[in-house]
Enzyme design. Structure first.
Site, PDB file in Angstrom:
ATOM      1  N   SER A 254       0.833  -1.201   0.000  1.00  0.00           N
ATOM      2  CA  SER A 254       0.000   0.000   0.000  1.00  0.00           C
ATOM      3  C   SER A 254       0.863   1.245   0.000  1.00  0.00           C
ATOM      4  CB  SER A 254      -0.897  -0.005   1.248  1.00  0.00           C
ATOM      5  OG  SER A 254      -1.505   1.257   1.454  1.00  0.00           O
TER       6      SER A 254
ATOM      7  N   TYR B  50      -0.528  -0.298  10.498  1.00  0.00           N
ATOM      8  CA  TYR B  50      -0.766  -0.791   9.144  1.00  0.00           C
ATOM      9  C   TYR B  50       0.316  -0.289   8.194  1.00  0.00           C
ATOM     10  CZ  TYR B  50      -3.121  -1.136   4.583  1.00  0.00           C
ATOM     11  OH  TYR B  50      -3.438  -1.396   3.271  1.00  0.00           O
TER      12      TYR B  50
END
Length: 260
Positions: A135, A148
């Site tokens: 990501s 994350y």
């Protein structure tokens, strides 16, 4: 588009959102596809033209071992592994519990390593490939999803290391996914509803957010023979990237000046 006839593909988190898009793309390309998740979807199949579902929590080493054994027992081989399972809600880094932080890192970093490790013997035999879904949170600040972002940064590092350690038998690559809009997204929660999405898309160079199909197409390329010399790569699929925030401040300042 690349063909994967007679190939076996395993997609973690492959029952909805980006993972479902990836599984569907490989199915259309002729592959036999297995998907896994913690909970079985309502339309879980045992083939019948769709992805074959295997229930597994990829954070648990024992369940990962059973997952790989099940796929090999049914199909006899694994050619492509897509480590897609992941995600995180927004939380306050100052008050979130240690248990939550550990769970997010386990899902987004340790789980892909576990699945890759246990699938490695089969992938080595087939001279297959791994695609890790990372990501933009792993390459730029990620306020609200600190654990994350840190996990995705670790996944990008692991991708390069595994590519060197497991080459030439197994290629390992990553996709740096940008802002993605899928049918399963709660737009009000993630992006501020339709108005928020419109503002975001107006700022992106591509003038739109990404789709599951965009990520799936990148997976097909990285897993195909067309990418035979591509390993250890981080393919950025984010429509040109997010403009730096200072530009919006400059625009606001210029607007204020023009009103004076």
């Amino acid at each position: 588009m690349a063909r994967f006839d007679d190939k076996v593909v395993l997609v973690t988190g492959g029952t909805r959102g980006i993972g479902r898009g990836i599984a569907d793309a490989f199915l259309k390309s002729g592959a036999r596809v297995f998907s896994c998740a913690r909970n079985a979807p309502a339309n879980a199949s045992a083939g019948k033209g769709g992805a074959e579902f295997v229930q597994a929590d990829v954070r648990d080493a024992g369940q990962v071992g059973e997952l790989i054994e099940t796929v090999l027992g049914r199909a006899g081989r694994i050619d492509v592994l897509v480590n897609n399972a992941g995600g995180s809600p927004a939380v306050d880094a100052a008050t979130v519990s240690p248990r939550f932080t550990e769970a997010i890192i386990r899902l987004n970093l340790l789980a892909p390593l576990l699945v890759s490790q246990q699938a490695y013997p089969a992938l080595k035999e087939s001279r297959g490939s791994i695609v890790n879904i990372a990501s933009v949170s792993g390459i730029r600040p990620s306020p609200g999803t600190v654990a994350y972002g840190a996990a995705k940064a670790g996944l990008l590092s692991a991708t390069v290391s595994l590519a060197q350690e497991w080459g030439p038998e197994v290629r390992v690559n990553a996709i740096v996914a940008g802002l993605i809009k899928t049918a399963s997204d709660a737009a009000d929660e993630h992006y501020g509803g339709s108005a928020g999405i419109e503002k975001i898309e107006s700022r992106l160079p591509a003038r739109r957010m990404g789709t599951a199909e965009d990520i799936a197409d990148a997976c097909l390329y990285l897993a195909s023979d067309a990418a035979a010399y591509v390993s250890g790569a981080a393919l950025e699929v984010f429509g040109g990237g997010e403009p730096p925030s200072f530009l919006s401040f400059v625009e606001d300042a210029l607007k204020d000046r023009s009103r004076q």
